[in-house]
Write an enzyme that holds these catalytic residues in place. Structure first.
Site, PDB file in Angstrom:
ATOM      1  N   THR A 150     -84.683  89.545  29.899  1.00 42.85           N
ATOM      2  CA  THR A 150     -83.504  90.235  29.373  1.00 42.85           C
ATOM      3  C   THR A 150     -83.304  91.561  30.081  1.00 42.85           C
ATOM      4  OG1 THR A 150     -82.324  90.765  27.336  1.00 42.85           O
ATOM      5  CG2 THR A 150     -84.597  91.546  27.473  1.00 42.85           C
ATOM      6  N   THR A 151     -82.057  91.977  30.157  1.00 43.99           N
ATOM      7  CA  THR A 151     -81.695  93.243  30.782  1.00 43.99           C
ATOM      8  C   THR A 151     -81.690  94.320  29.697  1.00 43.99           C
ATOM      9  OG1 THR A 151     -80.090  91.838  31.950  1.00 43.99           O
ATOM     10  CG2 THR A 151     -80.025  94.210  32.421  1.00 43.99           C
ATOM     11  N   GLY A 163     -77.834  89.187  37.590  1.00 44.25           N
ATOM     12  CA  GLY A 163     -76.484  89.728  37.507  1.00 44.25           C
ATOM     13  C   GLY A 163     -75.560  89.073  38.510  1.00 44.25           C
ATOM     14  N   HIS A 204     -83.494  86.420  41.517  1.00 38.77           N
ATOM     15  CA  HIS A 204     -82.403  85.461  41.736  1.00 38.77           C
ATOM     16  C   HIS A 204     -82.103  85.460  43.238  1.00 38.77           C
ATOM     17  CE1 HIS A 204     -81.981  85.597  37.437  1.00 38.77           C
ATOM     18  NE2 HIS A 204     -81.008  84.711  37.469  1.00 38.77           N
ATOM     19  N   HIS A 232     -87.356  80.375  33.313  1.00 36.68           N
ATOM     20  CA  HIS A 232     -86.138  81.093  33.703  1.00 36.68           C
ATOM     21  C   HIS A 232     -85.085  80.902  32.617  1.00 36.68           C
ATOM     22  CE1 HIS A 232     -83.334  82.483  37.151  1.00 36.68           C
ATOM     23  NE2 HIS A 232     -82.625  82.480  36.034  1.00 36.68           N
ATOM     24  N   ASP A 266     -81.911  78.438  32.459  1.00 33.52           N
ATOM     25  CA  ASP A 266     -81.075  79.591  32.788  1.00 33.52           C
ATOM     26  C   ASP A 266     -80.339  80.130  31.557  1.00 33.52           C
ATOM     27  OD1 ASP A 266     -80.398  81.507  34.591  1.00 33.52           O
ATOM     28  OD2 ASP A 266     -78.892  80.354  35.651  1.00 33.52           O
ATOM     29  N   GLU A 314     -78.061  82.695  45.299  1.00 31.49           N
ATOM     30  CA  GLU A 314     -77.367  81.991  44.224  1.00 31.49           C
ATOM     31  C   GLU A 314     -75.939  81.641  44.621  1.00 31.49           C
ATOM     32  OE1 GLU A 314     -77.614  84.715  40.971  1.00 31.49           O
ATOM     33  OE2 GLU A 314     -76.980  83.134  39.592  1.00 31.49           O
ATOM     34  N   ASP A 324     -80.245  94.666  36.795  1.00 25.64           N
ATOM     35  CA  ASP A 324     -78.938  94.068  37.090  1.00 25.64           C
ATOM     36  C   ASP A 324     -78.516  94.521  38.487  1.00 25.64           C
ATOM     37  OD1 ASP A 324     -76.304  92.933  35.353  1.00 25.64           O
ATOM     38  OD2 ASP A 324     -75.843  94.090  37.160  1.00 25.64           O
ATOM     39  N   HIS A 347     -82.429  83.443  30.348  1.00 25.53           N
ATOM     40  CA  HIS A 347     -81.894  84.764  29.989  1.00 25.53           C
ATOM     41  C   HIS A 347     -81.703  84.806  28.475  1.00 25.53           C
ATOM     42  CE1 HIS A 347     -80.916  85.862  34.197  1.00 25.53           C
ATOM     43  NE2 HIS A 347     -80.804  84.549  34.329  1.00 25.53           N
TER      44      HIS A 347
END
Ligand code: IMP
Ligand code: ZN
Length: 347
Positions: free
Chosen positions: A106-107, A178, A205, A19, A289, A208, A148, A21
């Site tokens: 990745t977005t 997101g 996610h 995990h 993260d 959170e 996202d 990003h």
């Protein structure tokens, strides 16, 4: 006998990161180099990242964390060259920390001023990972594409199409991430179903923040049958029981991020890692993260776990090995990791 810190060298211990990003994993130094390069040719008006994100500053909370990306980092890392440079740098940082298997997420981001559409962005990241892997063959990487929470369904479906199109080049899964204060996840059910039908894995996610932990949201996500869940913080007992009953589900737990961003009450010793790591069924995997923001590499996350939860040496090694079962990288990769992680003697 309790393990003293000196008994395990967490940096040289072979580790699995599931995990992370991509943009949140870029070190301040790398952002600074990108900024310097742009500044030298008059290509940016932004302030130096070392001023915007001073080294040692980790007190980003849910209100300040997301704008750091939307109003700063995304304006700096905004073309193919900076995406390539930062992706290679992230890969090297994980390799130098003793990570042997990395799933970056990745977005997909279009960069129209640089002539890159979302597919071009994904292609650039994959090429950079490939080039970095040739330099450092000890680390194998895969890519997860993130939806996202603010996306429309059409945008989410586009992420799934991209993930499907790039599957043979190392994309293994989709994620939903997101700002947890935003969005209604039920919108994404068709996208998750499409991803599963295409054979992609799914990680989400989960709970959170209180705002993203309503009974309805958690039920929606659990019904998607995700292969892994990230964070898993604000979880009511009934949902904890459901998770516990899902043998083989991966739980990506991120201690430093949760503590620094004040996503949990209390400090490391209060982290829900302590509650989950011994539960039969789910597989707990410590993850970073956003190591670029919180500056705690994976070796340090393991050190924190050992320090605050007093795991014995064999318990650390057993936990690290269990992570292999929940990677998305396939059977050959699992075999490779078994041969590496079982070299460490559990004595
Ligand atoms: P990127 O997807 O490679 O651009 O990485 C940065 C993005 O990841 C951020 O803009 C967020 O959308 C997402 N992200 C990073 N950390 C978190 C987190 O802890 N929760 C939810 N989303 C996150
Ligand atoms: Zn995350």
């Amino acid at each position: 006998m309790m393990v003293r810190e000196s008994e395990l060298d967490f940096k040289s211990m072979p580790k699995i990161e599931l995990h992370a990003h991509l943009t949140g994993s870029i070190s301040r130094q790398c952002l600074h180099e990108i900024w310097q390069g742009k500044k030298a040719i008059g290509a940016t008006d932004l302030e130096d990242p070392l001023l915007i994100m001073p080294p040692g500053r980790h007190d980003y909370d849910l209100k300040t964390f997301f704008p750091l990306f939307s109003s700063y980092i995304y304006n700096l890392v905004n073309d193919a060259a900076s995406v390539e440079h930062s992706t290679k740098s992230v890969f090297r940082d994980f390799a130098q920390d003793g990570v042997v298997y990395l799933e970056l997420r990745t977005t997909p981001r279009a960069m129209p001023s640089a002539g890159l559409d979302k597919a071009g962005y994904v292609r650039t990241v994959l090429r950079a990972l490939d080039a970095a892997a040739r330099e450092t063959p000890t680390l194998h990487a895969r890519l997860i594409l993130s939806i996202d929470r603010r996306n429309t369904l059409a945008e989410a479906l586009e992420v799934v199409s991209l993930a499907t199109a790039f599957r043979d080049q190392g994309v293994v899964a989709i994620d939903l991430c997101g700002d947890p204060m935003k969005g209604d996840v039920s919108l994404f059910t068709p996208a998750v179903e499409k991803a599963r039908a295409a054979g992609l894995k799914v990680t989400i996610h989960f709970a959170e923040a209180e705002a993203s932990a309503s009974e309805a949201e958690l039920a929606t996500i659990m019904a998607w049958m995700p292969h892994r869940l990230g964070h898993v913080i604000h979880v009511p007992d009934a949902v904890k029981r459901q998770i516990s009953a899902r043998t083989g589900i991966g739980l990506e737990l991120c201690l430093s991020c949760n503590v620094h961003a004040k996503m949990i009450v209390g400090s490391f010793e209060a982290h829900h890692f302590g509650e989950w790591w011994r539960v039969e069924g789910p597989v707990v995997v410590p993850c970073t993260d956003d190591v670029g923001v919180f500056e705690s590499p994976l070796s340090n996350e393991w050190m924190l776990i050992q320090k605050h939860f007093q795991l014995r040496r064999e318990e650390v090694l057993t936990l690290a090995r269990k992570g292999i079962d929940v990677i998305f990288g396939g059977d050959d990769e699992k075999e490779r990791l078994r041969s590496i992680l079982w070299q460490e003697r559990a004595s």
